[in-house]
Design a protein around this motif. Structure first.
Motif, PDB file in Angstrom:
ATOM      1  N   MET A  51       0.815  -1.211   0.000  1.00 12.02           N
ATOM      2  CA  MET A  51       0.000   0.000   0.000  1.00 12.02           C
ATOM      3  C   MET A  51       0.850   1.263   0.000  1.00 12.02           C
ATOM      4  O   MET A  51       0.389   2.320  -0.427  1.00 12.02           O
ATOM      5  CB  MET A  51      -0.935  -0.004   1.212  1.00 12.02           C
ATOM      6  N   GLN A  52       2.101   1.202   0.474  1.00 16.13           N
ATOM      7  CA  GLN A  52       2.927   2.412   0.460  1.00 16.13           C
ATOM      8  C   GLN A  52       3.236   2.860  -0.964  1.00 16.13           C
ATOM      9  O   GLN A  52       3.564   4.036  -1.192  1.00 16.13           O
ATOM     10  CB  GLN A  52       4.233   2.185   1.237  1.00 16.13           C
ATOM     11  N   TYR A  53       3.119   1.957  -1.931  1.00 16.32           N
ATOM     12  CA  TYR A  53       3.280   2.332  -3.328  1.00 16.32           C
ATOM     13  C   TYR A  53       1.936   2.619  -3.987  1.00 16.32           C
ATOM     14  O   TYR A  53       1.825   3.512  -4.834  1.00 16.32           O
ATOM     15  CB  TYR A  53       4.010   1.228  -4.092  1.00 16.32           C
ATOM     16  N   VAL A  54       0.908   1.857  -3.612  1.00 17.82           N
ATOM     17  CA  VAL A  54      -0.410   2.051  -4.220  1.00 17.82           C
ATOM     18  C   VAL A  54      -0.963   3.425  -3.876  1.00 17.82           C
ATOM     19  O   VAL A  54      -1.570   4.104  -4.722  1.00 17.82           O
ATOM     20  CB  VAL A  54      -1.371   0.939  -3.758  1.00 17.82           C
ATOM     21  N   ASN A  55      -0.740   3.879  -2.633  1.00 22.51           N
ATOM     22  CA  ASN A  55      -1.278   5.178  -2.212  1.00 22.51           C
ATOM     23  C   ASN A  55      -0.635   6.347  -2.945  1.00 22.51           C
ATOM     24  O   ASN A  55      -1.164   7.465  -2.912  1.00 22.51           O
ATOM     25  CB  ASN A  55      -1.082   5.348  -0.699  1.00 22.51           C
ATOM     26  N   ARG A  56       0.473   6.107  -3.606  1.00 22.52           N
ATOM     27  CA  ARG A  56       1.136   7.190  -4.333  1.00 22.52           C
ATOM     28  C   ARG A  56       0.623   7.326  -5.760  1.00 22.52           C
ATOM     29  O   ARG A  56       1.024   8.244  -6.469  1.00 22.52           O
ATOM     30  CB  ARG A  56       2.649   6.940  -4.342  1.00 22.52           C
ATOM     31  N   MET A 101      -2.148  15.107 -12.024  1.00 19.22           N
ATOM     32  CA  MET A 101      -1.239  16.240 -11.853  1.00 19.22           C
ATOM     33  C   MET A 101       0.196  15.897 -12.195  1.00 19.22           C
ATOM     34  O   MET A 101       1.064  16.766 -12.172  1.00 19.22           O
ATOM     35  CB  MET A 101      -1.310  16.745 -10.406  1.00 19.22           C
ATOM     36  N   GLY A 102       0.467  14.644 -12.509  1.00 22.57           N
ATOM     37  CA  GLY A 102       1.820  14.249 -12.875  1.00 22.57           C
ATOM     38  C   GLY A 102       2.748  14.062 -11.709  1.00 22.57           C
ATOM     39  O   GLY A 102       3.982  14.082 -11.893  1.00 22.57           O
ATOM     40  N   ASN A 103       2.211  13.897 -10.497  1.00 23.33           N
ATOM     41  CA  ASN A 103       3.045  13.713  -9.308  1.00 23.33           C
ATOM     42  C   ASN A 103       3.297  12.252  -8.968  1.00 23.33           C
ATOM     43  O   ASN A 103       4.013  11.968  -8.006  1.00 23.33           O
ATOM     44  CB  ASN A 103       2.393  14.406  -8.104  1.00 23.33           C
ATOM     45  N   ALA A 104       2.694  11.331  -9.730  1.00 19.93           N
ATOM     46  CA  ALA A 104       2.893   9.915  -9.446  1.00 19.93           C
ATOM     47  C   ALA A 104       4.301   9.501  -9.867  1.00 19.93           C
ATOM     48  O   ALA A 104       4.858  10.040 -10.829  1.00 19.93           O
ATOM     49  CB  ALA A 104       1.855   9.078 -10.187  1.00 19.93           C
ATOM     50  N   PRO A 105       4.913   8.591  -9.142  1.00 16.69           N
ATOM     51  CA  PRO A 105       6.265   8.153  -9.516  1.00 16.69           C
ATOM     52  C   PRO A 105       6.261   7.497 -10.899  1.00 16.69           C
ATOM     53  O   PRO A 105       5.305   6.839 -11.302  1.00 16.69           O
ATOM     54  CB  PRO A 105       6.627   7.140  -8.411  1.00 16.69           C
ATOM     55  N   THR A 106       7.324   7.712 -11.621  1.00 15.01           N
ATOM     56  CA  THR A 106       7.465   7.109 -12.945  1.00 15.01           C
ATOM     57  C   THR A 106       7.775   5.614 -12.810  1.00 15.01           C
ATOM     58  O   THR A 106       8.359   5.182 -11.803  1.00 15.01           O
ATOM     59  CB  THR A 106       8.583   7.799 -13.725  1.00 15.01           C
TER      60      THR A 106
END
Length: 229
Positions: A20-25, A33-38
């Motif tokens: 979930m620490q990755y899913v929540n991002r 907004m383009g703030n999600a990790p690539t």
């Protein structure tokens, strides 16, 4: 001496949820907004898969020599015949291993026979993997045939429903009173794309076309208008 009780084992799911620490991002707002990790870059070079070292440029099914395994069959062979031979070799080597375990289990022949069995099973697994491309092609062919059959069945059902609908319409028309039959109606249709009138000049009016409304179409339109009204 009292033994310490072992801690209870923690039950794990066969398909655990993602971290979930990755899913929540990767929320909708973060993605918009383009703030999600690539995403991570593609792997190049050497990587580990099921404990084995692999390279990105290697073939999907590597030859036995590339894996450092002795080849037991020739380069050109019949897969079915070789699989039958290997299956029989497994049975014969297993019987030999049982005889060694009964007569002299402490000798080195036991390890040698176990190594031979392992090598035979590796060859069987390799020959089966060489059929994966054929299996994928056959699976795709069967999938396309299933889609074709489903499309033809749907088309056939639609044709049957269309015939039933036409039959119902014909029955409704046959039950109409005779005074509604044989009446023709002419409908004037004016062209929508009439030319624009320029300043000071009058353009000729667009020609009007007439068409004859069939009796059945007129009757059906009247029925629909009466139902809607």
């Amino acid at each position: 001496m009292n033994r310490q009780p072992s801690p209870p084992t923690k039950a794990t799911s066969l398909f655990p949820p993602p971290p979930m620490q990755y899913v929540n991002r990767y929320t909708k707002d973060a993605v918009s907004m383009g703030n999600a990790p690539t995403p991570p870059p593609p792997i190049t070079g050497v990587y580990s898969m099921f404990g084995a070292q692999c390279r990105t440029g290697d073939a999907i099914i590597r030859p036995l020599e590339a894996q450092g395994i002795l080849r037991l069959h020739p380069s050109r062979f019949d897969h079915k015949l070789e699989l039958k031979k290997l299956n029989m070799s497994v049975l014969m080597n297993y019987l030999d291993l049982l005889e060694i375990l009964i007569q002299c289990p402490g000798t080195d022949n036991r390890e040698t026979k176990i190594h031979d069995l392992e090598l035979i099973f590796i060859h069987i697994h390799h020959l089966i993997n060489e059929y994966r491309s054929h299996q994928a092609r056959e699976s795709l062919r069967l999938m396309l045939e299933l889609q074709k059959r489903q499309t033809m069945e749907t088309t056939l059902r639609f044709s049957k429903h269309l015939e039933r609908a036409e039959k119902v319409v014909q029955e409704c028309l046959s039950k109409l009173p005779p005074d509604l039959k044989g009446i023709g109606v002419r409908v004037k249709i004016q062209s929508v794309d009439s030319p624009a009138v320029s300043s000071g000049e009058s353009q000729p009016a667009a020609p009007q076309t007439t068409t004859v409304c069939e009796d059945k179409d007129r009757v059906m339109c009247d029925l629909i208008d009466s139902l809607v009204g």
